[in-house]
Design a protein around this motif. Sequence first.
Motif, PDB file in Angstrom:
ATOM      1  N   MET A 114     -35.928 -66.133 -48.090  1.00  0.00           N
ATOM      2  CA  MET A 114     -35.723 -67.649 -48.964  1.00  0.00           C
ATOM      3  C   MET A 114     -34.384 -67.536 -48.303  1.00  0.00           C
ATOM      4  O   MET A 114     -33.009 -66.766 -49.528  1.00  0.00           O
ATOM      5  CB  MET A 114     -36.898 -68.512 -49.889  1.00  0.00           C
ATOM      6  N   ALA A 115     -33.319 -69.290 -48.284  1.00  0.00           N
ATOM      7  CA  ALA A 115     -32.590 -69.058 -48.142  1.00  0.00           C
ATOM      8  C   ALA A 115     -31.330 -69.917 -49.571  1.00  0.00           C
ATOM      9  O   ALA A 115     -32.817 -70.835 -50.033  1.00  0.00           O
ATOM     10  CB  ALA A 115     -31.833 -69.997 -46.939  1.00  0.00           C
ATOM     11  N   HIS A 116     -30.999 -69.126 -50.369  1.00  0.00           N
ATOM     12  CA  HIS A 116     -30.144 -69.741 -51.620  1.00  0.00           C
ATOM     13  C   HIS A 116     -29.882 -71.039 -51.000  1.00  0.00           C
ATOM     14  O   HIS A 116     -29.118 -71.093 -50.377  1.00  0.00           O
ATOM     15  CB  HIS A 116     -29.372 -68.766 -51.880  1.00  0.00           C
ATOM     16  N   ILE A 117     -30.675 -72.160 -52.509  1.00  0.00           N
ATOM     17  CA  ILE A 117     -30.195 -73.192 -52.435  1.00  0.00           C
ATOM     18  C   ILE A 117     -29.067 -73.808 -53.439  1.00  0.00           C
ATOM     19  O   ILE A 117     -29.290 -73.286 -55.070  1.00  0.00           O
ATOM     20  CB  ILE A 117     -31.954 -74.102 -52.531  1.00  0.00           C
ATOM     21  N   ASN A 118     -28.679 -74.293 -53.810  1.00  0.00           N
ATOM     22  CA  ASN A 118     -27.219 -74.254 -54.707  1.00  0.00           C
ATOM     23  C   ASN A 118     -28.090 -75.466 -55.529  1.00  0.00           C
ATOM     24  O   ASN A 118     -27.817 -76.558 -54.386  1.00  0.00           O
ATOM     25  CB  ASN A 118     -25.607 -74.748 -54.104  1.00  0.00           C
ATOM     26  N   VAL A 119     -28.262 -74.794 -56.939  1.00  0.00           N
ATOM     27  CA  VAL A 119     -28.695 -76.229 -57.408  1.00  0.00           C
ATOM     28  C   VAL A 119     -27.299 -77.183 -58.166  1.00  0.00           C
ATOM     29  O   VAL A 119     -27.108 -76.419 -58.936  1.00  0.00           O
ATOM     30  CB  VAL A 119     -29.662 -75.067 -58.523  1.00  0.00           C
ATOM     31  N   LEU A 120     -26.644 -78.165 -57.748  1.00  0.00           N
ATOM     32  CA  LEU A 120     -25.961 -79.652 -58.977  1.00  0.00           C
ATOM     33  C   LEU A 120     -27.083 -79.889 -59.862  1.00  0.00           C
ATOM     34  O   LEU A 120     -27.942 -80.001 -60.113  1.00  0.00           O
ATOM     35  CB  LEU A 120     -25.430 -80.092 -57.495  1.00  0.00           C
ATOM     36  N   ASP A 121     -25.414 -79.150 -60.645  1.00  0.00           N
ATOM     37  CA  ASP A 121     -25.663 -80.750 -62.838  1.00  0.00           C
ATOM     38  C   ASP A 121     -25.655 -81.680 -61.552  1.00  0.00           C
ATOM     39  O   ASP A 121     -24.167 -82.008 -61.849  1.00  0.00           O
ATOM     40  CB  ASP A 121     -25.088 -79.826 -63.031  1.00  0.00           C
ATOM     41  N   PRO A 122     -26.382 -83.108 -62.047  1.00  0.00           N
ATOM     42  CA  PRO A 122     -25.630 -84.236 -61.139  1.00  0.00           C
ATOM     43  C   PRO A 122     -24.991 -84.547 -62.538  1.00  0.00           C
ATOM     44  O   PRO A 122     -23.958 -85.047 -62.253  1.00  0.00           O
ATOM     45  CB  PRO A 122     -27.029 -85.040 -60.920  1.00  0.00           C
ATOM     46  N   SER A 123     -24.869 -84.220 -63.547  1.00  0.00           N
ATOM     47  CA  SER A 123     -23.751 -85.118 -64.762  1.00  0.00           C
ATOM     48  C   SER A 123     -22.383 -84.157 -64.317  1.00  0.00           C
ATOM     49  O   SER A 123     -22.106 -84.515 -65.650  1.00  0.00           O
ATOM     50  CB  SER A 123     -24.592 -84.896 -65.977  1.00  0.00           C
ATOM     51  N   ALA A 124     -22.623 -82.831 -64.076  1.00  0.00           N
ATOM     52  CA  ALA A 124     -21.524 -81.978 -64.154  1.00  0.00           C
ATOM     53  C   ALA A 124     -20.224 -83.103 -63.477  1.00  0.00           C
ATOM     54  O   ALA A 124     -19.181 -82.852 -64.216  1.00  0.00           O
ATOM     55  CB  ALA A 124     -21.261 -80.959 -63.709  1.00  0.00           C
ATOM     56  N   PRO A 138     -18.842 -86.550 -60.838  1.00  0.00           N
ATOM     57  CA  PRO A 138     -19.561 -87.963 -59.696  1.00  0.00           C
ATOM     58  C   PRO A 138     -19.423 -87.329 -58.158  1.00  0.00           C
ATOM     59  O   PRO A 138     -20.234 -87.185 -57.895  1.00  0.00           O
ATOM     60  CB  PRO A 138     -17.926 -88.584 -59.622  1.00  0.00           C
ATOM     61  N   LEU A 139     -18.541 -85.853 -58.189  1.00  0.00           N
ATOM     62  CA  LEU A 139     -18.887 -85.212 -56.848  1.00  0.00           C
ATOM     63  C   LEU A 139     -20.524 -84.879 -56.713  1.00  0.00           C
ATOM     64  O   LEU A 139     -21.317 -84.721 -55.735  1.00  0.00           O
ATOM     65  CB  LEU A 139     -17.525 -84.404 -56.588  1.00  0.00           C
ATOM     66  N   ASP A 140     -20.447 -84.049 -58.388  1.00  0.00           N
ATOM     67  CA  ASP A 140     -21.904 -83.321 -57.977  1.00  0.00           C
ATOM     68  C   ASP A 140     -23.449 -84.212 -58.082  1.00  0.00           C
ATOM     69  O   ASP A 140     -24.049 -84.279 -56.575  1.00  0.00           O
ATOM     70  CB  ASP A 140     -21.633 -82.725 -59.245  1.00  0.00           C
ATOM     71  N   TYR A 141     -22.362 -85.581 -58.834  1.00  0.00           N
ATOM     72  CA  TYR A 141     -24.216 -86.262 -59.167  1.00  0.00           C
ATOM     73  C   TYR A 141     -24.070 -87.369 -57.330  1.00  0.00           C
ATOM     74  O   TYR A 141     -24.747 -87.259 -56.902  1.00  0.00           O
ATOM     75  CB  TYR A 141     -23.551 -88.016 -59.445  1.00  0.00           C
ATOM     76  N   TYR A 142     -23.120 -87.455 -56.671  1.00  0.00           N
ATOM     77  CA  TYR A 142     -23.367 -88.026 -55.265  1.00  0.00           C
ATOM     78  C   TYR A 142     -23.764 -86.510 -54.752  1.00  0.00           C
ATOM     79  O   TYR A 142     -24.737 -87.112 -53.701  1.00  0.00           O
ATOM     80  CB  TYR A 142     -21.470 -88.524 -54.787  1.00  0.00           C
ATOM     81  N   GLY A 143     -23.191 -85.087 -54.202  1.00  0.00           N
ATOM     82  CA  GLY A 143     -23.863 -84.809 -53.668  1.00  0.00           C
ATOM     83  C   GLY A 143     -25.687 -83.871 -53.912  1.00  0.00           C
ATOM     84  O   GLY A 143     -26.211 -84.344 -53.454  1.00  0.00           O
ATOM     85  N   TYR A 144     -26.249 -84.399 -55.167  1.00  0.00           N
ATOM     86  CA  TYR A 144     -27.531 -84.772 -55.757  1.00  0.00           C
ATOM     87  C   TYR A 144     -28.009 -85.197 -54.623  1.00  0.00           C
ATOM     88  O   TYR A 144     -29.386 -85.482 -54.647  1.00  0.00           O
ATOM     89  CB  TYR A 144     -26.863 -84.397 -57.187  1.00  0.00           C
TER      90      TYR A 144
END
Length: 283
Positions: free
Chosen positions: A1-11, A13-19
Amino acid sequence: MAHINVLDPSASPLDYYGYELRRHREAAGLTQRQLGDVINYTGSLVGQVETARKLPTEPFSERVDAALGTGGLLTRLLGLVLRSQLPAWFQQVAELEARATEIATFHTHLAHGLLQTQAYARAVLGAMDRSKLDDRTTVRLGRQRILKKEQPPVLWAVIGEAALRQEIGGPDVMRGQLTRLLSYEDDPLVNVQVLPFAVGAHAGLQGSFDLFRFVDDPAIVYTEGYGQGHPTANPDTVKDCSLRYDHLQAAALSIKDSAALIRRTMEECHGEQQLSFDGRSLA
């Protein structure tokens, strides 16, 4: 199974956008590649934005919002994302730009960032540092979104004649930048005046500065050095710079005469008929 990068949306604004991008894409039942096909971008790019490794742009955000029916969510987030990518010392200034009802700028040797074309901005930013140049250019151009708001600020820009003649980025880049300045000639909210060489000594000899005015808050003066900015609401400084700006506007050419000087400069420096910003002849 491919690894999926898990973002912290509170990290960030860019992380929140990606989330949010990933959440809405998955809710629509689309893979990254499928969404890319719909919005005419690569699936790889979609993945890079989702994992906060690539900055989104306005066209990208608008296409994703339309494709996923997000009601403009990502486009609204974009301004916050881009401001967060500015140098820390400049982020406060970008917030002032976003809140101001009137912005008055004086620059001696280059067009203000709110009026720069992509090619010109890239040439300015890359003069000493070409690292992450695409992203840094995207961030600078992102500030111009304030001019498209429902209630945009009134922008007054007094620029020295040297800014018209200093060939930044080469002839093609300068043609595009001067054409951009001409495109505002009949815009009542963006006013460009040129301070000609013939004026001689003037009220701005101490350097460039910006004035920000607001509905309820005190006005703020902003000056800039190498790698640092100096905003101040000191009443004496604001009063002094406001007076200086009044004198600069009085000494500068009118908006129409400024446009005429820009046209003459294009003819003198480039020896060809200038075009409007959309490519049509101005003759």
